[in-house]
Design a protein around this motif. Structure first.
Motif, short mmCIF file in Angstrom:
data_model
loop_
_atom_site.label_atom_id
_atom_site.label_comp_id
_atom_site.label_asym_id
_atom_site.label_seq_id
_atom_site.Cartn_x
_atom_site.Cartn_y
_atom_site.Cartn_z
N ARG A 733 8.65 9.40 37.12
CA ARG A 733 8.55 10.76 36.56
C ARG A 733 7.36 11.52 37.14
O ARG A 733 7.47 12.71 37.50
N GLN A 734 6.23 10.87 37.23
CA GLN A 734 5.04 11.52 37.78
C GLN A 734 5.28 11.97 39.22
O GLN A 734 4.89 13.07 39.63
N THR A 735 5.97 11.14 39.99
CA THR A 735 6.26 11.47 41.39
C THR A 735 7.21 12.65 41.49
O THR A 735 7.00 13.58 42.29
N LEU A 736 8.26 12.65 40.70
CA LEU A 736 9.22 13.75 40.72
C LEU A 736 8.59 15.05 40.23
O LEU A 736 8.86 16.14 40.78
N LEU A 737 7.76 14.97 39.21
CA LEU A 737 7.11 16.16 38.69
C LEU A 737 6.20 16.80 39.74
O LEU A 737 6.21 18.02 39.95
N ALA A 738 5.42 15.97 40.43
CA ALA A 738 4.53 16.48 41.48
C ALA A 738 5.34 17.10 42.61
O ALA A 738 4.98 18.16 43.15
N ALA A 739 6.44 16.45 42.98
CA ALA A 739 7.29 16.97 44.05
C ALA A 739 7.91 18.30 43.65
O ALA A 739 7.94 19.25 44.45
N ARG A 740 8.41 18.39 42.43
CA ARG A 740 9.04 19.66 41.99
C ARG A 740 8.05 20.81 42.03
O ARG A 740 8.35 21.89 42.55
N ASP A 741 6.86 20.60 41.49
CA ASP A 741 5.86 21.68 41.45
C ASP A 741 5.44 22.10 42.85
O ASP A 741 5.31 23.30 43.15
N ALA A 742 5.22 21.12 43.73
CA ALA A 742 4.78 21.44 45.08
C ALA A 742 5.88 22.12 45.89
O ALA A 742 5.63 23.08 46.62
N LEU A 743 7.10 21.65 45.77
CA LEU A 743 8.21 22.25 46.51
C LEU A 743 8.49 23.67 46.03
O LEU A 743 8.86 24.55 46.82
#
Length: 768
Positions: A733-743
């Motif tokens: 979840r932490q990885t997906l959340l960081a990816a979503r915000d950055a993308l």
């Protein structure tokens, strides 16, 4: 004249009549004589009965008076001047009463609360001084007057306001200001000492015994203010100034900021009425924005609308939208934004005036002293001194962390007007050409730090080698900070026919652009460079830059139709000049566009053809291009449901990377290897081999992060997050959340994919 002697009542009337005879407005006479409009209005209304001799001489010269008329006007003024030792004194107690408060005063709550706290500090026995500063038009005087009225009950022994005329050619001297203050507290003229120091001593002794509120408005500098400040006692002094007065010690500083948008709309509502604002709510917001949230500009717009009760707000918005007419539209009677700026502008040294107006030619929201120096024709050190002077004068705003400066929008328009009025088109164009040439040389040299084909031992051609960025980190920082400047320079070089410089700069940007593919500006860069190549008749360079343009359309703005058009044009040019490398690139870029358009079979055919064409060539450049094409082909096969074939192709890419490419650095090959590893990880995931997929994806992410390639890194982070989700890893979840915000911040099309993956994971977690 009465009995041959001019009366004090005659001076204002006489001045008003002479101005009318000359056919001059107050603003026109103000500009010609170098006297503020406010001071001129005070003279004509009788508030200022005895202006100083130099002021009268300036007025007489501006009015074109002959010697007799000038002498007559001087005689009328002389009667109104205080005479030391005369009975009755220069001012009776109470003559420095606070000006009228503004009923529609808006906002400034925190600043007012701070002043109330300071008043309580004064109640405890110590004199308090607060300094209100800021750019022209922020409403410093209105704020100070409003605050003084609010605070008046705390100071029963007197509240005095004194305009020090700091922006006039002859500001009030400390000696004269002290005489007026002493008169205000009841000291007769005969008892006022002759010297400034003696007057200051008497004033401090009297003020130290009283609870006084003192408003010293429009201060010129520290030397004017210091003798007027009480040394002891429970007093509060509010000083306003357009200057920062950094030399004043032990003062509380109140730097007024621009209004927030909602505060600007509220001020407009209080001036013209809430009904008109509610009827055109969006126009009211637009009007506030066009005024730059500057209180003076909002007030002028409001006063203009008040005088025209049937005029729609949208009409004024339409007028102000045209930048060339905005300052003309922001005037109502004697209130004019342009006049407020002109007062400060005329106070500057010639070098600082030049710096201010030329800096308005800089591109983007802010600029460096370097850019200002180039535009103004000054040395770097001279430019820094000018920028600091302008910041102290409230005409520029400095960045809190870096040595960069910005204009308020309206001040930039005013400064641009001065370029037209004082410099003219010839000087303006020369400044822009000089700056553009220098900027492109620096940008080219900085970008070459990232070019894998460039020999690092070869000089980069920077226009200032001693001040040039050293290494990739400094080069990146400069290119990012000066992005607007060098892009504007590229436009100017293209538009003025300097096509070789455009091509050199764009060519140097090739590898740097790969690290910043989220910049939409690359479309313009390579569109202009392709056009310059065409203008020079170079089909090979045209093919190169059309390919770069196709890349930008594909990956920077996600426009596959435009990408296909550019790639097809590049393919034609490459075949005409027999350049197999550019032919391979064109086939690869067109395949990417076709895939995005859903034409998968055609995309696969072109990638196979590109791979064959590139494999026939034996150059380092063709090997790198082949790697890119193979990685794209494998990705396409995986998405077509053929992950095993994709894995074979990506393993082939990995073998090429491991074998190395002659003449190419390990760092560069590591990036290509990272791309192959990312693709291999995705292939393994598509085959359901989740645990095998995790290591290559982590390796790819680490490599992209180390190379500071955010668009690449965040895509790899999303891929990793999806694999971690499949394996039930706690980091998913932490990885997906960081990816979503950055993308999302990068405006990547994959932001939607990240959002869906995150939502799916959250739903699964909730269900369990």
């Amino acid at each position: 004249m009465r009995d041959g002697t001019p009366s004090t009542e005659d001076f204002g009337q006489r001045l008003r009549g002479l101005r009318a005879r000359a056919g001059l407005s107050q603003e026109a006479l103000s500009h010609a004589a170098g006297v503020s409009v406010r001071a001129l209005a005070d003279m004509e209304r009788g508030r200022t009965r005895g202006p100083q001799r130099r002021t009268v001489q300036a007025l007489a010269g501006a009015l074109g008076l002959d010697d007799d008329e000038a002498a007559d006007l001087e005689g009328a003024a002389a009667v109104g001047r205080p005479r030391p030792g005369a009975a009755g004194g220069p001012a009776a107690p109470g003559t420095l009463a606070l000006p009228r408060d503004i009923a529609d005063f808006t906002a400034r709550g925190p600043a007012l609360a701070r002043l109330l706290d300071l008043a309580r500090d004064a109640d405890r026995g110590g004199p308090v001084v607060t300094l209100v500063t800021g750019q022209p038009g922020l409403g410093k005087t209105a704020f100070a007057v409003h605050a003084a009225h609010r605070l008046a009950p705390h100071f029963p022994d007197g509240q005095f306001a004194l305009d020090l005329h700091g922006m006039d050619p002859e500001p009030v001297t400390p000696r004269d200001a002290l005489a007026r203050l002493l008169g205000a507290v009841g000291i007769p003229d005969a008892a006022v000492p002759a010297g400034t120091e003696d007057r200051a001593g008497l004033w401090r002794s009297l003020a130290g015994q009283r609870r006084l509120l003192l408003l010293l408005d429009n201060a010129a500098d520290e030397s004017q203010i210091s003798p007027l400040l009480p040394g002891t006692g429970p007093s509060l002094t509010i000083v306003t100034s357009r200057q920062s007065l950094a030399g004043l010690e032990s003062v509380h500083r109140c730097d007024l900021a621009l209004l927030r948008r909602e505060e600007a709309v509220e001020l407009l509502s209080r001036i013209i009425g809430p009904e008109r604002v509610a009827a055109e709510a969006q126009a009211a917001r637009d009007l506030s924005d066009l005024c730059g949230h500057l209180p003076l500009a909002v007030r002028i717009a409001g006063q203009r609308l008040v005088s025209r009760p049937h005029e729609r707000l949208g009409k004024l918005v339409a007028r102000l939208t045209a930048e060339g007419r905005r300052l003309d539209g922001l005037q109502a009677g004697s209130l004019r934004v342009r006049a407020a700026f002109a007062l400060s502008y005329r106070q500057l040294r010639p070098e600082s005036r030049t710096f201010l107006r030329r800096a308005s030619l800089a591109a983007g929201p802010d600029f460096s002293p370097e850019t200002g120096a180039l535009l103004a024709g000054l040395s770097y050190d001279e430019a820094v001194a000018c920028a600091e002077e302008l910041t102290d004068a409230g005409l520029l705003q400095s960045d809190p962390a870096t040595e960069r400066y910005r204009f308020h929008d309206l001040l930039r328009l005013y400064a641009a007007e001065q370029v037209t009025a004082e410099d003219g088109p010839g000087v303006r164009d020369a400044a822009l050409d000089r700056t553009a040439h220098w900027m492109l040389r620096r940008a080219t040299a900085a970008a070459l730090h990232f070019d894998v084909h460039h020999d690092g031992a070869t000089p980069y051609g920077d226009p200032d080698p001693e001040g040039a960025p050293a290494g990739q980190d400094e080069a990146r920082a400069w290119l990012e900070a000066e992005q607007a400047q060098w892009l504007a320079a590229l436009r100017r070089a293209h538009d003025t026919g300097r096509h070789r410089q455009v091509l050199d700069t764009a060519e140097a940007m090739h590898w740097f652009s790969d690290r910043n593919q989220h910049w939409e500006q690359w479309v313009e860069v390579f569109r202009r460079s392709a056009d310059s190549a065409r203008a020079l008749g170079s089909r090979r360079e045209e093919a190169v830059h059309l390919n770069c343009l196709a890349w930008a359309y594909n990956l920077c703005v996600h426009d596959p139709r435009a990408a296909l058009t550019s790639a097809d044009a590049a393919l034609v040019a490459a075949r005409e000049c027999g350049d197999g490398l550019q032919e391979g690139w064109a086939l690869g870029y067109s395949a990417g566009a076709l895939h995005r358009l859903g034409r998968t079979r055609e995309a696969q055919e072109r990638l196979h053809e590109a791979a064959r064409r590139l494999a026939e060539q034996d150059t380092p450049q063709s090997r790198l291009a082949e790697l890119t094409v193979l990685n794209s082909l494998g990705s396409l096969l995986r998405q077509a449901g053929r992950p095993a074939e994709a894995l074979d192709i990506h393993r082939r890419s990995e073998r090429i990377c491991r074998a190395g490419i002659p003449g190419r650095t390990e760092e560069l090959i590591a990036l290509y290897h990272a791309v192959a590893r990312q693709q291999i990880g995705n292939d393994l995931a598509a085959l359901g081999r989740w645990h095998e997929a995790e290591p290559p994806l982590r390796q790819a992410l680490a490599a992209f992060e180390e190379a500071q390639m955010p668009a690449w890194a965040e895509a790899a982070r999303l891929d990793l997050g999806q694999v971690l989700t499949a394996t039930g890893h706690r980091e998913a979840r932490q990885t997906l959340l960081a990816a979503r915000d950055a993308l999302t911040a990068l405006r990547s099309p994959r932001q939607a994919e990240a959002a869906v993956a995150l939502a799916s994971l959250d739903q699964t977690t909730a269900d369990t």
